[in-house]
Motif scaffolding. Structure first.
Motif, PDB file in Angstrom:
ATOM      1  N   VAL A 106       0.852  -1.188   0.000  1.00  0.00           N
ATOM      2  CA  VAL A 106       0.000   0.000   0.000  1.00  0.00           C
ATOM      3  C   VAL A 106       0.885   1.234   0.000  1.00  0.00           C
ATOM      4  CG1 VAL A 106      -1.771   1.263   1.282  1.00  0.00           C
ATOM      5  CG2 VAL A 106      -1.774  -1.237   1.290  1.00  0.00           C
ATOM      6  N   THR A 108       0.470   5.323   0.419  1.00  0.00           N
ATOM      7  CA  THR A 108      -0.484   6.314   0.889  1.00  0.00           C
ATOM      8  C   THR A 108       0.146   7.694   0.832  1.00  0.00           C
ATOM      9  OG1 THR A 108      -1.408   4.679   2.414  1.00  0.00           O
ATOM     10  CG2 THR A 108      -1.955   6.977   2.824  1.00  0.00           C
ATOM     11  N   SER A 143     -10.827   5.529   5.781  1.00  0.00           N
ATOM     12  CA  SER A 143      -9.415   5.466   6.175  1.00  0.00           C
ATOM     13  C   SER A 143      -8.923   6.812   6.688  1.00  0.00           C
ATOM     14  CB  SER A 143      -8.547   5.001   5.004  1.00  0.00           C
ATOM     15  OG  SER A 143      -8.943   3.742   4.562  1.00  0.00           O
ATOM     16  N   VAL A 146      -4.252   7.502   9.843  1.00  0.00           N
ATOM     17  CA  VAL A 146      -3.029   6.963   9.264  1.00  0.00           C
ATOM     18  C   VAL A 146      -2.048   6.800  10.416  1.00  0.00           C
ATOM     19  CG1 VAL A 146      -1.152   7.417   7.650  1.00  0.00           C
ATOM     20  CG2 VAL A 146      -3.476   8.116   7.072  1.00  0.00           C
TER      21      VAL A 146
END
Length: 177
Positions: A106, A108, A143, A146
């Motif tokens: 992932v 981000t 989401s 973080v």
């Protein structure tokens, strides 16, 4: 100067030095994984002991608990190393970039303008290793948190303060006079 329109996220990130987590996060993860493995091992051992002399036992004695024990040890030894190598982050002037994930990688990007507030947290094990987690809460519902684990506590607080300064100095978030 901005990146070309056909550049990928990895190409944009290649210019920055991706920082790794603190190496002492590996034993922290191993300890947490060992606790989880014990939660799986104890019921398997209980099953083996209660069916020791039972004729209707579907497995010979020790197969279930031995398999869970070996799997747990391999999980505690290998997974923290793989997870550590997969983690990286960089704080850029206007965004936070992160990479993580062993099986599913992932990437981000968190624009600093979207950040609502920032926390630095520790659990008991992280406190013993002087590590902390940077928790960034962003605007939005999907989401919206973080987390960067495995930072030295002082570094996590420094990053938190840099993000706080950006939020306070950002001209787009100031109230008009």
């Amino acid at each position: 100067m901005s990146a070309p329109a056909n550049a990928t996220v990895a190409d944009v990130a290649a210019g920055d030095a991706i920082r790794s987590l603190d190496p002492s996060i590996r034993p922290v993860w191993a300890i947490k994984m060992a606790a989880f493995s014990m939660v799986l091992f104890l019921p398997a051992l209980f099953y083996d002991l209660t069916h020791l002399f039972s004729p209707d036992s579907w497995l010979p004695f020790g197969v279930l608990s031995g398999t869970v024990l070996v799997g747990g040890v391999l999980y505690c030894v290998a997974w923290p190393r793989l997870r550590y190598r997969a983690w990286g982050f960089v704080l850029r002037p206007e965004e936070l970039y992160m990479e993580h994930g062993v099986l599913q990688h992932v990437r981000t990007i968190v624009p600093l303008r979207r950040i609502q507030h920032v926390d630095v947290s520790q659990d008991l094990i992280e406190r013993e290793f002087a590590l902390g987690r940077l928790v960034v809460h962003t605007a939005g519902s999907r989401s919206s948190d973080v987390v960067i684990p495995g930072l030295p506590l002082s570094e996590a607080e420094t990053i938190r303060d840099k993000i706080k300064r950006f939020i306070l100095e950002d001209p787009l978030t100031e109230e008009p006079v």
